[in-house]
Design an enzyme around this catalytic site. Structure first.
Site, PDB file in Angstrom:
ATOM      1  N   ASP A 150       0.838  -1.203   0.000  1.00 18.92           N
ATOM      2  CA  ASP A 150       0.000   0.000   0.000  1.00 18.92           C
ATOM      3  C   ASP A 150       0.878   1.260   0.000  1.00 18.92           C
ATOM      4  OD1 ASP A 150      -2.060   1.766   0.380  1.00 18.92           O
ATOM      5  OD2 ASP A 150      -2.857   0.812   2.180  1.00 18.92           O
ATOM      6  N   ASP A 221     -10.517   4.179  -1.354  1.00 20.49           N
ATOM      7  CA  ASP A 221     -11.119   3.179  -0.470  1.00 20.49           C
ATOM      8  C   ASP A 221     -12.642   3.059  -0.626  1.00 20.49           C
ATOM      9  OD1 ASP A 221      -8.535   3.069   0.403  1.00 20.49           O
ATOM     10  OD2 ASP A 221      -9.004   3.367   2.516  1.00 20.49           O
TER      11      ASP A 221
HETATM   12  C1  GLA Z   1      -5.399   2.319   2.855  1.00 17.27           C
HETATM   13  C2  GLA Z   1      -5.946   1.173   1.993  1.00 17.27           C
HETATM   14  C3  GLA Z   1      -6.985   0.400   2.793  1.00 17.27           C
HETATM   15  C4  GLA Z   1      -6.367  -0.135   4.068  1.00 17.27           C
HETATM   16  C5  GLA Z   1      -5.768   0.992   4.886  1.00 17.27           C
HETATM   17  C6  GLA Z   1      -4.967   0.471   6.061  1.00 17.27           C
HETATM   18  O1  GLA Z   1      -6.368   3.280   3.120  1.00 17.27           O
HETATM   19  O2  GLA Z   1      -6.492   1.684   0.813  1.00 17.27           O
HETATM   20  O3  GLA Z   1      -7.505  -0.652   2.010  1.00 17.27           O
HETATM   21  O4  GLA Z   1      -5.388  -1.088   3.734  1.00 17.27           O
HETATM   22  O5  GLA Z   1      -4.885   1.795   4.082  1.00 17.27           O
HETATM   23  O6  GLA Z   1      -4.338   1.474   6.779  1.00 17.27           O
END
Ligand code: GLA
Length: 400
Positions: A150, A221
């Site tokens: 990520d 997200d």
């Molecule tokens: C980002 C990702 C999420 C999750 C969070 C965890 O926002 O897009 O899917 O993994 O980080 O902190």
């Protein structure tokens, strides 16, 4: 991480990072879209060893494993500190990662984990910057089968710092970070699904497969609200050319059973993610799901659409008022048709008349209504009554 940077359209300066060996193992590990569960959407930072074991147990007990769910994925907040040798340790919520992996494997499932190419993860835990090889080896030694990587703090700490106001150079730095981890995973010698999470920036679908990415987030997200789910769905249009065995568009994990989604919304979300050949990673508390939610998650006919071996992602063919019609070509010449009522009122769409000719179909089509579980014949112009945010999903084995 929702906003996109003002990056120009990507121009990759050669694909010197192409890794045929990785590409080969890529199609082995994700020949169909990965299915499983991930801790983030429901538990977020509350995930711990006990909760992961409980999820694994429930995947088996609920029939989800038999329906195809395999990966049990720990998202952010498992990370502890690095020791003097730079070796990362899990924090107190995860006393023994190897033992946890052994447990998950003993249930016939696989274990996934999470990191960031930056110094910190999105939730502020230890990232992999400067320790990529070491971390990949650590995951392999634990028996990890899946990594979600990520971007997060890599944006300010590396991209913006090293190349301020230079989007093209920032993009190259980002690609480099994913190449580095892709290579490290390959060098670990263990087949590990590589999931890119950088929110769909810089046409990731054009370059992720070459560096060994098995899936890549196409958006920011997801949230358990219909408007967010529908907005993400609409963003997937046109990406169907990029999905295929071993490499998938990822419109983010499932929210089925979360928030206040109605049963119709849960059904539509699950149906459309299956039409999109999306990874099916349940994101709810499996130990507390209702029979209705479980029955959505284990609908084998719908899962068979998602897991169709040809790996062709659906396309939206037309919309009428607030009703969208998508089709997905399946192996053996079959066709899936989804009619989705995105409207919050019935007046503009009630009744909806299905135009078979626009789907390239001629005359009555025999198929199966995958939510009613009954045989159905589609006829040209037939009226369909769909409740708000509900879906009509049909598989036609021999379309004419
Ligand atoms: C980002 C990702 C999420 C999750 C969070 C965890 O926002 O897009 O899917 O993994 O980080 O902190």
């Amino acid at each position: 991480m929702k906003s996109r940077p003002a990056f120009a359209a990507p121009v990759l300066l050669g694909l010197a990072f192409m890794a045929p060996a990785r590409a080969q193992s890529a199609s082995q590990v994700a020949a169909t879209p990965p299915m499983g569960w991930n801790s983030w959407n429901y538990f977020a930072e509350k995930v711990d060893d006990k909760g992961v074991r409980a999820a694994a147990d429930e995947i088996v007990a609920s029939g989800m494993k038999d329906a195809g769910y395999v990966y049990v994925n720990i998202d952010d907040t498992w990370e502890g500190d690095r020791d003097a040798n730079g070796v990362l340790h899990s924090n107190s919520k995860f006393p023994d990662m190897k033992a946890l992996a052994d447990y998950v494997h003993s249930r016939g499932l696989k274990l996934g984990i999470y990191s960031s190419p930056g110094p910190k993860t999105c939730a502020g835990y230890e990232g992999s910057l400067g320790h990529e090889q070491q971390d990949a080896q650590l995951y392999a030694s634990w028996g990890i089968d899946y990594l979600k990587y990520d971007l997060c703090s890599y944006i300010p700490a590396v991209m913006q710092k090293e190349a301020p106001n230079d989007p093209a150079a920032q993009m190259r730095l980002m690609v480099d970070a994913y190449v580095k981890m892709g290579n490290a995973l390959r060098a670990s010698g263990r087949p590990i699904v590589f999931s890119l999470c950088q929110y769909g920036w810089d046409a990731v679908w054009e370059w992720a497969p070459q560096l060994g990415g098995n899936l890549w987030r196409t958006t920011g997200d997801i949230e358990p609200r219909w408007d967010r789910i529908y907005a993400i769905l609409s963003q997937q249009e046109g990406l169907e050319a990029y999905a295929g065995p071993g490499h998938w568009n990822d419109p983010d994990m499932l929210e089925v059973g979360n928030g206040r989604l109605t049963l119709a919304e849960n059904r539509s979300h699950f149906s459309m993610w299956s039409m999109l050949a999306a990874p099916l990673l349940a994101g709810n508390d499996l130990t507390k799901m209702t029979p209705e939610i479980k029955n959505i998650l284990i609908n084998r006919d719908v899962i068979a659409i998602d897991q169709d071996p040809s790996g062709k992602q659906a396309a939206r063919i037309y919309s009428d008022g607030e009703v969208d019609v998508w089709t997905r070509h399946l192996s053996g010449g079959a066709l899936a048709v989804a009619v989705l009522n995105a409207g919050s009122r019935r007046y503009s769409t009630h009744p909806f008349h299905l135009d078979l000719k626009r789907l390239g179909l001629h005359g009555p089509q025999h198929g199966k209504d995958l939510w009613a579980g009954t045989e159905v014949t589609l006829t040209d112009g037939m009226p369909l009554e769909l409740a708000t945010h509900d879906i009509f999903l049909v598989r036609i084995p021999s379309p004419k």
